[in-house]
Write an enzyme that holds these catalytic residues in place. Structure first.
Site, mmCIF file in Angstrom:
data_model
loop_
_atom_site.group_PDB
_atom_site.id
_atom_site.type_symbol
_atom_site.label_atom_id
_atom_site.label_comp_id
_atom_site.label_asym_id
_atom_site.label_seq_id
_atom_site.Cartn_x
_atom_site.Cartn_y
_atom_site.Cartn_z
ATOM 1 N N HIS A 1 -9.022 3.692 -1.061
ATOM 2 C CA HIS A 1 -7.672 3.152 -0.968
ATOM 3 C C HIS A 1 -7.365 2.255 -2.166
ATOM 4 O O HIS A 1 -7.390 1.025 -2.059
ATOM 5 C CB HIS A 1 -7.529 2.372 0.347
ATOM 6 C CG HIS A 1 -6.154 1.856 0.603
ATOM 7 N ND1 HIS A 1 -5.009 2.416 0.085
ATOM 8 C CD2 HIS A 1 -5.728 0.797 1.363
ATOM 9 C CE1 HIS A 1 -3.953 1.742 0.493
ATOM 10 N NE2 HIS A 1 -4.363 0.751 1.265
ATOM 11 N N CYS B 1 -12.950 0.195 8.501
ATOM 12 C CA CYS B 1 -12.160 -0.341 7.383
ATOM 13 C C CYS B 1 -12.326 0.529 6.142
ATOM 14 O O CYS B 1 -13.435 0.950 5.810
ATOM 15 C CB CYS B 1 -12.624 -1.755 7.034
ATOM 16 S SG CYS B 1 -12.649 -2.891 8.430
ATOM 17 N N CYS C 1 0.827 -1.217 0.000
ATOM 18 C CA CYS C 1 0.000 0.000 0.000
ATOM 19 C C CYS C 1 0.858 1.262 0.000
ATOM 20 O O CYS C 1 0.336 2.361 -0.209
ATOM 21 C CB CYS C 1 -0.912 0.019 1.218
ATOM 22 S SG CYS C 1 -1.742 -1.543 1.514
ATOM 23 N N LYS D 1 -10.258 6.012 4.557
ATOM 24 C CA LYS D 1 -11.569 5.567 5.018
ATOM 25 C C LYS D 1 -12.687 6.083 4.120
ATOM 26 O O LYS D 1 -13.619 5.343 3.791
ATOM 27 C CB LYS D 1 -11.790 6.050 6.463
ATOM 28 C CG LYS D 1 -13.134 5.675 7.046
ATOM 29 C CD LYS D 1 -13.189 4.190 7.320
ATOM 30 C CE LYS D 1 -14.607 3.676 7.452
ATOM 31 N NZ LYS D 1 -15.297 3.522 6.156
#
Lengths: 390, 270
Positions: free
Chosen positions: A335, A208, A85, A331
Site C-alpha cells: 500500500h 494490517c 489513500c 495486504k
C-alpha cells in the site's frame, strides 16, 4: 459522449525501494509506455494527474511537475491529486473526466508514494495526517486504531469474529504469493495469521497492510484515438466517487462505509450492471476489516454477512462468484498510499487482457471493479472496467 | 472528619469546610500522581465535585502550580476578590478552603501502592515530553487550534441545533449555519467500541510514554445526551474496557507539545 479506454498500464514492484521518487515514477511510466501495443510517445499526452500524499522525504509541492518532466511530458498541464489513500483513485477519475469533457484525448493517471525513507517517528506523523487530527489523533488513534474500533463494533453487531478476518488475510497472501509486484510474497497459515502480534486489539499484524514504496501509471485515451495505440483496450465503464464525515464519531454507523456504498451504487447505475456481474474486484483492504466492509458495501453480499462470505472463501480466485483482490490486495501487494488506486487499475488492465502471471490469472473475466478508499472512509472512488466497450 | 469518597479516579474528603483531593497512588508513604494527572486535573475534579455537592465555588486564589486557563475552560469559574483558595500540598494532593486554618486531611488508609519503576519512568517521560525542544512529529495541532477547541474538549461545550452537536461545527449537514447556541453534554456515556494500540501503533505524540504503559487504550463513547466521541481511557492500567460499560468523562493530561501540557477529556470506567 466519448468513451474512455485504457491503452497502457504499468507499475513498480511495491516494497522497500532504493529508488527515489523520480526513479520509481520513471520505472512505472516506462512500464506503462512499453505496455502500449502500438507506437506511443509521452509527448502525445495532453494532461496528467498524479496521486500522492507526498509522504516521503523529498518533493512535497509541485510533485507532478517534477515527475512528468522526468518522463517526457515537460510542458504539459499536470497536477498532484491528494485524497489520502484514495489519491490516485481520484486521479483516475479526474483523468477520465478530462477525456469525457472533450478537453483531452490522451491522459495519464498515476500515483506514487515513498514511505520507507523516514525515521519511525516521521513515518507515524505521515500515517496520521489523513485521519481526523483534532479529535481522533489526540485520542491516541492512528488508522490501525480507527479500523480496530470498526472491527470490534462489527463483531458486536453481527455474527462474526476475528477468525473471519484471518480468512481474508490468508486469501490475500495466497493471491499475492505469485504476484511479482507484491510487497509481501509469503503465504501464511490460518494459525499464524490468527496469532500475529497485536497491533490494535483486535487487529493483529496480519490484519494490517504494509507501508510500501511504489508507483503506478495508467494511460487513458478517448475512443476515437484508441485504435492508434491498441486493438485491445480495457474500457472504463463507470467512474464514481463519494465522500463522508472524516471523523468516526460523526458517522451514524461505524460498521459500514457510506462513501463506498454511494460510489458503488453510482458506478453500477452508470455501467448498467449489478454487483453479481462483477468477476474481479480489487478492493481497498488497508485492514482486513476494510475488505469485509467492501464486500458488503459494494453489494457482493448482504449487510451483516461479510463474515460468512470470508469464512466460506467466496472471494477466492477461480473458486468463488467474484475474485476479491487477485493481486493480493493492499495486504500482500502493498500500500504505497498515492499509488494504490491506479495500481489496482494496473492489475485489472492486465487481468482483463490475460497478461498476469499464469498462476494468478482469473479465468474468463469480463467485468472488473476497483475500490479505493481514503483514510477511514472519508473519500472513495469506484471504477468499473470491461473487455467490451458496450 | 467525613468519609473518603472516590471521585473521578481520585480521593476526596471534607473536614470543617476544607475539601481535599488526593491521588489514590502512593510511593514510600507519600501520595504521587497517577500516569496522566497533576494539580490542574485534580483542581478541576475537586471544583466539579463542589459544584455538584454545593454550588460552583467562587475562587479568589489559585496556586501557581495549577494552569488557570485550563481550570477556567473546564469549569467555567472566574476568580473573585473573596472566596475559596485552591492550595497545592507537597504531595499529590490539594485543598480547597475558605479558612486558612483548615485542618490537614489524610488519605493514607485509602491509597494504593504504585509500581515504582513505571512511576519513575512516566515522571521522566513527561519531563522529556514537556521539554520545549520536544517538537511533536505527530499529527500536529497548533496552539491556536487547540485553544479554539478547548471549551469543547474540557467542558464538553456543544451546540443545540435540533439536536445536541458535539464537538462544535460551523454548519449542519444541509449547509445551515449552526451559530452560537451553546449547550453542554453531560460527561457520561456508554462504550460502543474500544481498542488498545500497541506502542508501535500509537501516534508519535505518545511515542515516549506508550512503550512504558504497553500501548494506549481508546474508547468510542455514546454519551447519554446523544453525541459520540473517541477518548483515551484514563487509568487504563487498572480496568479493561468492554462494549456496554458506563464511563465518565474526566479531564486529564493528553500529551505535551512545545513546552506545554495539552489537557482534554478522557474516559474513566465507572
Amino acid at each position: 459522449m466519448v468513451d474512455v479506454g485504457i491503452i497502457g498500464a504499468g507499475q513498480t514492484k511495491y516494497g522497500n525501494h532504493l529508488l527515489s521518487m523520480k526513479g520509481m515514477w520513471a520505472e512505472a511510466a516506462r512500464n506503462a509506455f512499453n505496455s502500449v501495443d502500438k507506437d506511443f510517445q509521452p509527448s502525445q499526452v495532453d494532461e496528467s494527474y498524479i496521486g500522492s500524499v507526498a509522504f516521503g522525504g523529498s518533493q512535497l509541492g509541485n510533485t507532478a511537475a517534477l515527475l512528468t518532466e522526468h518522463s517526457g511530458m515537460k510542458g504539459k498541464p499536470v497536477r498532484r491529486v491528494e485524497n489520502a489513500c484514495a489519491s490516485s483513485g481520484f486521479a483516475l477519475r479526474d483523468a477520465w473526466m478530462a477525456i469525457k469533457s472533450g478537453q483531452a484525448e490522451v491522459v495519464i493517471a498515476g500515483g506514487i508514494e515513498k514511505m520507507n525513507d523516514l525515521t519511525p517517528e516521521r513515518k507515524r506523523f505521515w500515517l496520521g495526517v489523513s485521519g481526523d487530527t483534532e479529535w481522533e489523533r489526540l485520542a491516541g488513534l492512528t488508522f490501525p486504531g480507527t479500523y480496530a474500533l470498526m472491527a470490534r463494533r462489527y463483531f458486536h453487531e453481527f455474527d462474526s469474529t476475528h477468525d473471519d478476518l484471518v480468512h481474508i488475510s490468508v486469501k490475500n497472501h495466497l493471491h499475492g504469493f505469485d504476484n511479482e509486484h507484491a510487497h509481501i510474497r509469503k503465504q501464511v497459515t490460518f494459525d499464524k495469521a490468527k496469532n500475529g502480534f497485536m497491533v490494535a486489539d483486535p487487529l493483529t499484524l496480519y490484519d494490517c497492510c504494509p507501508t510500501s514504496d511504489g508507483a503506478s501509471c495508467v494511460i487513458l485515451a478517448a475512443d476515437h484515438v484508441v485504435k492508434q495505440f491498441t486493438d485491445d483496450p480495457v474500457w472504463i465503464k463507470a467512474s464514481a466517487a463519494a465522500s463522508d464525515y472524516l471523523a468516526l464519531h460523526d458517522r451514524p454507523s461505524i460498521t459500514q462505509l457510506l462513501a463506498t456504498q454511494l460510489a458503488g451504487k453510482k458506478a453500477y447505475e452508470m455501467a448498467g450492471v449489478t454487483a453479481d456481474k462483477v468477476d474481479i474486484a480489487e478492493v481497498h483492504d488497508c485492514f482486513t476489516i476494510a475488505e469485509l466492509f467492501a464486500t458488503e458495501d459494494l453489494g457482493f453480499v448482504e449487510r451483516g454477512l461479510g463474515g460468512l462470505f470470508a469464512r466460506e472463501s467466496r472471494g477466492m480466485k477461480n473458486s468463488g462468484e467474484v475474485c476479491i483482490n487477485p493481486s493480493g490486495g493492499l495486504k500482500s501487494k502493498g500500500h504505497p498510499l498515492g499509488a494504490t488506486g491506479t495500481g489496482q487499475t494496473v492489475e485489472i488492465f492486465k487481468q482483463l487482457r490475460n497478461e498476469v502471471e499464469k498462476n494468478r490469472q482469473v479465468r474468463d473475466a469480463e467485468l472488473a471493479l476497483s475500490h479505493n478508499v481514503g483514510g477511514s472512509g472519508a473519500t472513495c472512488a469506484v471504477h468499473l472496467y470491461g473487455r467490451s466497450r458496450q | 472528619m467525613s468519609k473518603v469518597h472516590s471521585w473521578q479516579g481520585y480521593l476526596i474528603q471534607e473536614s470543617a469546610g476544607c475539601y481535599s483531593i488526593s491521588s489514590p497512588w502512593q510511593l514510600n508513604g507519600k501520595a504521587v500522581f497517577g500516569y496522566d494527572s497533576d494539580y490542574t486535573t485534580m483542581a478541576i475534579s475537586l471544583i466539579r465535585y463542589l459544584s455538584i455537592e454545593l454550588s460552583l465555588p467562587q475562587i479568589c486564589n489559585i496556586d501557581n502550580q495549577i494552569v488557570e486557563q485550563i481550570v477556567y475552560a473546564a469549569t467555567g469559574i472566574e476568580t473573585v476578590n473573596e472566596g475559596w483558595t485552591v492550595s497545592c500540598n507537597s504531595d499529590a494532593s490539594l485543598d480547597l478552603y475558605q479558612n486558612k486554618s483548615a485542618p490537614k486531611i489524610g488519605f493514607e488508609n485509602h491509597m494504593k501502592e504504585i509500581n515504582p519503576d513505571i512511576h519513575h519512568s512516566i515522571v521522566n517521560a513527561w519531563i522529556e515530553e514537556s521539554h520545549e525542544k520536544n517538537i511533536s512529529q505527530g499529527a500536529y495541532i497548533s496552539q491556536q487550534q487547540y485553544n479554539e477547541s478547548l471549551a469543547s474538549r474540557l467542558s464538553l461545550l456543544a451546540q443545540r441545533h435540533n439536536k445536541l452537536i458535539w464537538p462544535q461545527r460551523q454548519m449542519d449537514v444541509t449547509g445551515q449555519d449552526i451559530g452560537e447556541s451553546k449547550a453542554y453534554i453531560k460527561p457520561f456515556g456508554t462504550i460502543t467500541s474500544w481498542t488498545k494500540l500497541s506502542a508501535a501503533g500509537a501516534p508519535s505524540e505518545f511515542a515516549i510514554r506508550a512503550p512504558i504503559l504497553g500501548g494506549v487504550s481508546t474508547v468510542m463513547v455514546s454519551t447519554t445526551d446523544g453525541p459520540n466521541g473517541v477518548f483515551l481511557l484514563a487509568d487504563d492500567e487498572e480496568r479493561t474496557p468492554e462494549i456496554g460499560k458506563s464511563v465518565e468523562l474526566v479531564v486529564r493530561r493528553l500529551y505535551a507539545q512545545e513546552g506545554t501540557i495539552r489537557y482534554g477529556a478522557k474516559a474513566i470506567i465507572r
